[in-house]
Design an enzyme around this catalytic site. Sequence first.
Site, PDB file in Angstrom:
ATOM      1  N   THR A   1       0.798  -1.227   0.000  1.00 24.01           N
ATOM      2  CA  THR A   1       0.000   0.000   0.000  1.00 24.01           C
ATOM      3  C   THR A   1       0.832   1.280   0.000  1.00 24.01           C
ATOM      4  O   THR A   1       0.290   2.364   0.199  1.00 24.01           O
ATOM      5  CB  THR A   1      -0.920   0.010   1.237  1.00 24.01           C
ATOM      6  OG1 THR A   1      -0.102  -0.120   2.423  1.00 24.01           O
ATOM      7  CG2 THR A   1      -1.913  -1.146   1.188  1.00 24.01           C
ATOM      8  N   GLU A   2       2.127   1.163  -0.237  1.00 19.10           N
ATOM      9  CA  GLU A   2       3.009   2.319  -0.088  1.00 19.10           C
ATOM     10  C   GLU A   2       2.595   3.518  -0.947  1.00 19.10           C
ATOM     11  O   GLU A   2       2.714   4.673  -0.512  1.00 19.10           O
ATOM     12  CB  GLU A   2       4.449   1.916  -0.424  1.00 19.10           C
ATOM     13  CG  GLU A   2       5.138   1.062   0.631  1.00 19.10           C
ATOM     14  CD  GLU A   2       4.896  -0.437   0.463  1.00 19.10           C
ATOM     15  OE1 GLU A   2       5.606  -1.231   1.084  1.00 19.10           O
ATOM     16  OE2 GLU A   2       3.961  -0.809  -0.300  1.00 19.10           O
ATOM     17  N   VAL A   3       2.112   3.284  -2.166  1.00 16.17           N
ATOM     18  CA  VAL A   3       1.761   4.409  -3.046  1.00 16.17           C
ATOM     19  C   VAL A   3       0.611   5.237  -2.491  1.00 16.17           C
ATOM     20  O   VAL A   3       0.436   6.401  -2.877  1.00 16.17           O
ATOM     21  CB  VAL A   3       1.413   3.923  -4.476  1.00 16.17           C
ATOM     22  CG1 VAL A   3       2.631   3.325  -5.155  1.00 16.17           C
ATOM     23  CG2 VAL A   3       0.241   2.943  -4.463  1.00 16.17           C
TER      24      VAL A   3
ATOM     25  N   PHE B   1       4.717   6.912  -0.599  1.00 16.86           N
ATOM     26  CA  PHE B   1       5.974   6.182  -0.443  1.00 16.86           C
ATOM     27  C   PHE B   1       6.123   5.240  -1.641  1.00 16.86           C
ATOM     28  O   PHE B   1       5.295   5.220  -2.541  1.00 16.86           O
ATOM     29  CB  PHE B   1       5.940   5.417   0.883  1.00 16.86           C
ATOM     30  CG  PHE B   1       7.285   4.985   1.403  1.00 16.86           C
ATOM     31  CD1 PHE B   1       8.411   5.772   1.251  1.00 16.86           C
ATOM     32  CD2 PHE B   1       7.410   3.767   2.058  1.00 16.86           C
ATOM     33  CE1 PHE B   1       9.639   5.372   1.737  1.00 16.86           C
ATOM     34  CE2 PHE B   1       8.630   3.359   2.549  1.00 16.86           C
ATOM     35  CZ  PHE B   1       9.747   4.164   2.386  1.00 16.86           C
TER      36      PHE B   1
END
Length: 259
Positions: free
Chosen positions: A135-137, A141
């Site tokens: 889920t970084e985006v 991130f």
Amino acid sequence: MKYKYITYQTDQRRAYINLNRPDKRNALNGEVVTELLDAFDKAALDSDCKVVILGAEGKVFCAGADLAYLQELQSNTFDENLADSRHLKSLFLKIYTFPKVVIGRVHGHAIAGGCGLATVCDFVFTVPEAKFGYTEVKIGFVPALVKVFLLRKLGEAQARKLLLTGDLIDAAEACDIGIAQYLVSSGDLDTAIAEFSERLIKGNSEKSMALTKEMIAAIPSMPLDEALEYAAEMNAHARETDDCRKGIASFLDKTSLDW
């Protein structure tokens, strides 16, 4: 090392390494990574360990990076952040290339860096309630380190879908695409892992599994001719091992063999 955020114990040739930070959903920070690195070093040398089971306490397997920790790092210099990133890289690489089989026990959500931990395990057992995702985006991130392993494991199309959308997927889909391998009910999770690991412990040569893992890590980055030459050399090397001599003799003599 005395552990604050993880636990380590061995039983019947299994090493159990558990994240133990349930109040923070087992989120990763520099200290947690340091302790995990030490635990895997310990397991590598532990004669009572043939298989490692990586799990967690609480309801969540791992929620990824500790966001408060990441916020603190924003005041760091580039070189300081690079050192911290390399610290996490060393953990992912250690698990991926670990000479003993590593089984992920994902009893709850595995998100972002937590999904990265699952990605670098050899096998993942999970439950229907668990969610997986990178889920970084969604927080600005990037899933930088795990991308290297995910591309190897799933290929570009699936990696693009997961990494660019940041969507969560359920455990059944995680098994379908190859992030996880075994879907069992929460009540049967430990029994299923125990039975599977027992097969490896009693039925397979530890040396052979280590060499096989080494080759799996090395071959994808090699040109075809180089990969085949490397495989031929490893084939010849394996024939010289005590385990190979023992295994072939047992097969020809029709005697049972307990590794």
